[in-house]
Write a protein that holds these residues in place. Structure first.
Motif, PDB file in Angstrom:
ATOM      1  N   ALA A  11      30.761 -86.730  60.050  1.00 62.43           N
ATOM      2  CA  ALA A  11      30.663 -88.193  60.033  1.00 62.43           C
ATOM      3  C   ALA A  11      31.356 -88.691  58.770  1.00 62.43           C
ATOM      4  O   ALA A  11      31.286 -88.038  57.718  1.00 62.43           O
ATOM      5  CB  ALA A  11      29.200 -88.617  60.038  1.00 62.43           C
ATOM      6  N   PRO A  12      32.052 -89.817  58.832  1.00 60.08           N
ATOM      7  CA  PRO A  12      32.820 -90.297  57.672  1.00 60.08           C
ATOM      8  C   PRO A  12      31.990 -90.480  56.406  1.00 60.08           C
ATOM      9  O   PRO A  12      32.502 -90.295  55.306  1.00 60.08           O
ATOM     10  CB  PRO A  12      33.388 -91.636  58.147  1.00 60.08           C
ATOM     11  CG  PRO A  12      33.340 -91.582  59.626  1.00 60.08           C
ATOM     12  CD  PRO A  12      32.206 -90.680  60.003  1.00 60.08           C
ATOM     13  N   ASP A  13      30.717 -90.821  56.549  1.00 57.64           N
ATOM     14  CA  ASP A  13      29.885 -91.052  55.372  1.00 57.64           C
ATOM     15  C   ASP A  13      29.022 -89.845  54.996  1.00 57.64           C
ATOM     16  O   ASP A  13      28.158 -89.933  54.124  1.00 57.64           O
ATOM     17  CB  ASP A  13      28.985 -92.273  55.598  1.00 57.64           C
ATOM     18  CG  ASP A  13      28.058 -92.102  56.790  1.00 57.64           C
ATOM     19  OD1 ASP A  13      28.311 -91.209  57.632  1.00 57.64           O
ATOM     20  OD2 ASP A  13      27.080 -92.862  56.893  1.00 57.64           O
ATOM     21  N   ALA A  14      29.264 -88.693  55.625  1.00 57.80           N
ATOM     22  CA  ALA A  14      28.455 -87.493  55.382  1.00 57.80           C
ATOM     23  C   ALA A  14      28.817 -86.834  54.051  1.00 57.80           C
ATOM     24  O   ALA A  14      29.912 -87.027  53.513  1.00 57.80           O
ATOM     25  CB  ALA A  14      28.665 -86.497  56.518  1.00 57.80           C
ATOM     26  N   HIS A  49      32.970 -77.615  59.392  1.00 61.29           N
ATOM     27  CA  HIS A  49      33.818 -78.810  59.298  1.00 61.29           C
ATOM     28  C   HIS A  49      35.236 -78.495  58.833  1.00 61.29           C
ATOM     29  O   HIS A  49      36.081 -79.385  58.811  1.00 61.29           O
ATOM     30  CB  HIS A  49      33.194 -79.836  58.350  1.00 61.29           C
ATOM     31  CG  HIS A  49      31.922 -80.414  58.860  1.00 61.29           C
ATOM     32  ND1 HIS A  49      31.762 -80.874  60.155  1.00 61.29           N
ATOM     33  CD2 HIS A  49      30.726 -80.602  58.255  1.00 61.29           C
ATOM     34  CE1 HIS A  49      30.535 -81.325  60.317  1.00 61.29           C
ATOM     35  NE2 HIS A  49      29.888 -81.173  59.182  1.00 61.29           N
ATOM     36  N   GLY A  50      35.505 -77.253  58.442  1.00 59.55           N
ATOM     37  CA  GLY A  50      36.857 -76.900  58.056  1.00 59.55           C
ATOM     38  C   GLY A  50      36.913 -75.557  57.363  1.00 59.55           C
ATOM     39  O   GLY A  50      35.920 -75.112  56.784  1.00 59.55           O
ATOM     40  N   ALA A  51      38.077 -74.932  57.448  1.00 59.35           N
ATOM     41  CA  ALA A  51      38.265 -73.642  56.779  1.00 59.35           C
ATOM     42  C   ALA A  51      39.752 -73.343  56.644  1.00 59.35           C
ATOM     43  O   ALA A  51      40.570 -73.824  57.437  1.00 59.35           O
ATOM     44  CB  ALA A  51      37.587 -72.525  57.560  1.00 59.35           C
ATOM     45  N   ALA A  52      40.068 -72.550  55.618  1.00 60.90           N
ATOM     46  CA  ALA A  52      41.442 -72.111  55.385  1.00 60.90           C
ATOM     47  C   ALA A  52      41.405 -70.784  54.648  1.00 60.90           C
ATOM     48  O   ALA A  52      40.414 -70.450  53.986  1.00 60.90           O
ATOM     49  CB  ALA A  52      42.204 -73.145  54.566  1.00 60.90           C
ATOM     50  N   LEU A  53      42.495 -70.039  54.758  1.00 59.76           N
ATOM     51  CA  LEU A  53      42.646 -68.756  54.069  1.00 59.76           C
ATOM     52  C   LEU A  53      43.986 -68.729  53.371  1.00 59.76           C
ATOM     53  O   LEU A  53      45.006 -69.084  53.971  1.00 59.76           O
ATOM     54  CB  LEU A  53      42.573 -67.590  55.068  1.00 59.76           C
ATOM     55  CG  LEU A  53      42.925 -66.206  54.526  1.00 59.76           C
ATOM     56  CD1 LEU A  53      41.820 -65.686  53.619  1.00 59.76           C
ATOM     57  CD2 LEU A  53      43.170 -65.233  55.672  1.00 59.76           C
ATOM     58  N   ARG A  54      43.998 -68.328  52.133  1.00 55.39           N
ATOM     59  CA  ARG A  54      45.238 -68.100  51.388  1.00 55.39           C
ATOM     60  C   ARG A  54      45.313 -66.591  51.172  1.00 55.39           C
ATOM     61  O   ARG A  54      44.493 -66.012  50.454  1.00 55.39           O
ATOM     62  CB  ARG A  54      45.209 -68.838  50.060  1.00 55.39           C
ATOM     63  CG  ARG A  54      46.477 -68.603  49.249  1.00 55.39           C
ATOM     64  CD  ARG A  54      46.514 -69.483  48.044  1.00 55.39           C
ATOM     65  NE  ARG A  54      47.110 -70.755  48.464  1.00 55.39           N
ATOM     66  CZ  ARG A  54      47.370 -71.749  47.638  1.00 55.39           C
ATOM     67  NH1 ARG A  54      47.054 -71.665  46.369  1.00 55.39           N
ATOM     68  NH2 ARG A  54      47.936 -72.851  48.078  1.00 55.39           N
ATOM     69  N   ALA A  55      46.268 -65.958  51.815  1.00 58.32           N
ATOM     70  CA  ALA A  55      46.394 -64.502  51.795  1.00 58.32           C
ATOM     71  C   ALA A  55      47.566 -64.077  50.926  1.00 58.32           C
ATOM     72  O   ALA A  55      48.705 -64.458  51.197  1.00 58.32           O
ATOM     73  CB  ALA A  55      46.584 -63.982  53.219  1.00 58.32           C
ATOM     74  N   PHE A  76      30.126 -72.827  45.089  1.00 56.41           N
ATOM     75  CA  PHE A  76      29.601 -73.747  46.092  1.00 56.41           C
ATOM     76  C   PHE A  76      29.431 -75.119  45.458  1.00 56.41           C
ATOM     77  O   PHE A  76      29.058 -75.228  44.293  1.00 56.41           O
ATOM     78  CB  PHE A  76      28.235 -73.258  46.590  1.00 56.41           C
ATOM     79  CG  PHE A  76      28.260 -71.846  47.087  1.00 56.41           C
ATOM     80  CD1 PHE A  76      28.498 -71.564  48.420  1.00 56.41           C
ATOM     81  CD2 PHE A  76      28.043 -70.787  46.214  1.00 56.41           C
ATOM     82  CE1 PHE A  76      28.532 -70.258  48.870  1.00 56.41           C
ATOM     83  CE2 PHE A  76      28.074 -69.469  46.658  1.00 56.41           C
ATOM     84  CZ  PHE A  76      28.324 -69.203  47.989  1.00 56.41           C
ATOM     85  N   TRP A  77      29.673 -76.181  46.230  1.00 58.37           N
ATOM     86  CA  TRP A  77      29.454 -77.538  45.751  1.00 58.37           C
ATOM     87  C   TRP A  77      29.392 -78.475  46.954  1.00 58.37           C
ATOM     88  O   TRP A  77      29.637 -78.061  48.083  1.00 58.37           O
ATOM     89  CB  TRP A  77      30.528 -77.951  44.752  1.00 58.37           C
ATOM     90  CG  TRP A  77      31.898 -78.215  45.288  1.00 58.37           C
ATOM     91  CD1 TRP A  77      32.454 -79.442  45.538  1.00 58.37           C
ATOM     92  CD2 TRP A  77      32.924 -77.259  45.631  1.00 58.37           C
ATOM     93  NE1 TRP A  77      33.747 -79.306  46.008  1.00 58.37           N
ATOM     94  CE2 TRP A  77      34.054 -77.983  46.071  1.00 58.37           C
ATOM     95  CE3 TRP A  77      32.988 -75.872  45.617  1.00 58.37           C
ATOM     96  CZ2 TRP A  77      35.227 -77.351  46.493  1.00 58.37           C
ATOM     97  CZ3 TRP A  77      34.152 -75.244  46.039  1.00 58.37           C
ATOM     98  CH2 TRP A  77      35.253 -75.982  46.463  1.00 58.37           C
ATOM     99  N   THR A  78      29.026 -79.708  46.704  1.00 57.98           N
ATOM    100  CA  THR A  78      29.031 -80.716  47.761  1.00 57.98           C
ATOM    101  C   THR A  78      30.043 -81.801  47.414  1.00 57.98           C
ATOM    102  O   THR A  78      30.394 -81.992  46.245  1.00 57.98           O
ATOM    103  CB  THR A  78      27.635 -81.353  47.959  1.00 57.98           C
ATOM    104  OG1 THR A  78      27.238 -81.969  46.737  1.00 57.98           O
ATOM    105  CG2 THR A  78      26.615 -80.316  48.391  1.00 57.98           C
ATOM    106  N   ALA A  79      30.498 -82.482  48.459  1.00 55.04           N
ATOM    107  CA  ALA A  79      31.476 -83.558  48.284  1.00 55.04           C
ATOM    108  C   ALA A  79      31.360 -84.500  49.478  1.00 55.04           C
ATOM    109  O   ALA A  79      30.860 -84.106  50.537  1.00 55.04           O
ATOM    110  CB  ALA A  79      32.893 -82.997  48.198  1.00 55.04           C
ATOM    111  N   PRO A  80      31.854 -85.715  49.329  1.00 49.20           N
ATOM    112  CA  PRO A  80      31.873 -86.619  50.484  1.00 49.20           C
ATOM    113  C   PRO A  80      32.868 -86.105  51.536  1.00 49.20           C
ATOM    114  O   PRO A  80      33.906 -85.524  51.197  1.00 49.20           O
ATOM    115  CB  PRO A  80      32.337 -87.950  49.909  1.00 49.20           C
ATOM    116  CG  PRO A  80      32.689 -87.715  48.491  1.00 49.20           C
ATOM    117  CD  PRO A  80      32.346 -86.324  48.118  1.00 49.20           C
TER     118      PRO A  80
END
Length: 142
Positions: free
Chosen positions: A13-16, A54-60, A106-110
């Motif tokens: 959600a945009p405000d999550a 909600h999202g993921a990426a890998l830098r190999a 670990f952290w939180t962000a909008p």
């Protein structure tokens, strides 16, 4: 070897507020790095179906034996459910002995901050390494 770019399985959600994790793994050998990389597609497929992802990426950096992961989750519980599920669970156990070093932060962000950039993730990992080094030094001095 190619990176796996940011993918968004389920948009928040945009405000999550989202729960983020960045990790850095360094394998002991080049063969271990190849093994790590070959397991990555299965883990990415798992993330794409994981509830709360909600999202993921890998830098190999296979030839450098170093891998960075970055992921965003609905909350900490969603991340932990994913980590305890297959194939992540058995893959991480199978690769544990192959690791020379690893760092997690670990952290939180909008939600509006997604996707998190690699420079931000690498900075946070460097901060986590520095904090761990300071803790180890303090423990040695006790």
């Amino acid at each position: 070897m190619p990176d796996i770019p940011w993918t968004t399985p389920t948009a928040p959600a945009p405000d999550a507020e989202v729960y983020l994790m960045a990790s850095r793994f360094e394998t002991r050998t080049l063969l271990d790095a190849v093994r790590f990389f070959l397991k990555a597609p299965g883990i990415v497929r798992q993330i794409r179906k994981a509830p709360g992802a909600h999202g993921a990426a890998l830098r190999a950096r296979v030839f450098g034996r170093t891998f960075y992961t970055l992921s965003a989750w609905q909350d900490r519980d969603a991340l932990y459910r994913f980590a305890r599920s297959e194939p992540h669970r058995s893959s991480s156990r199978a690769l544990a002995a192959s690791m020379k070093d690893s760092t997690f932060t670990f952290w939180t962000a909008p939600a509006a901050a997604l996707p998190i950039t690699w420079p931000e993730a690498v900075r946070r990992l460097a901060d986590a390494d520095a904090d761990a080094d300071a803790e180890a030094e303090a423990e040695r001095n006790r």
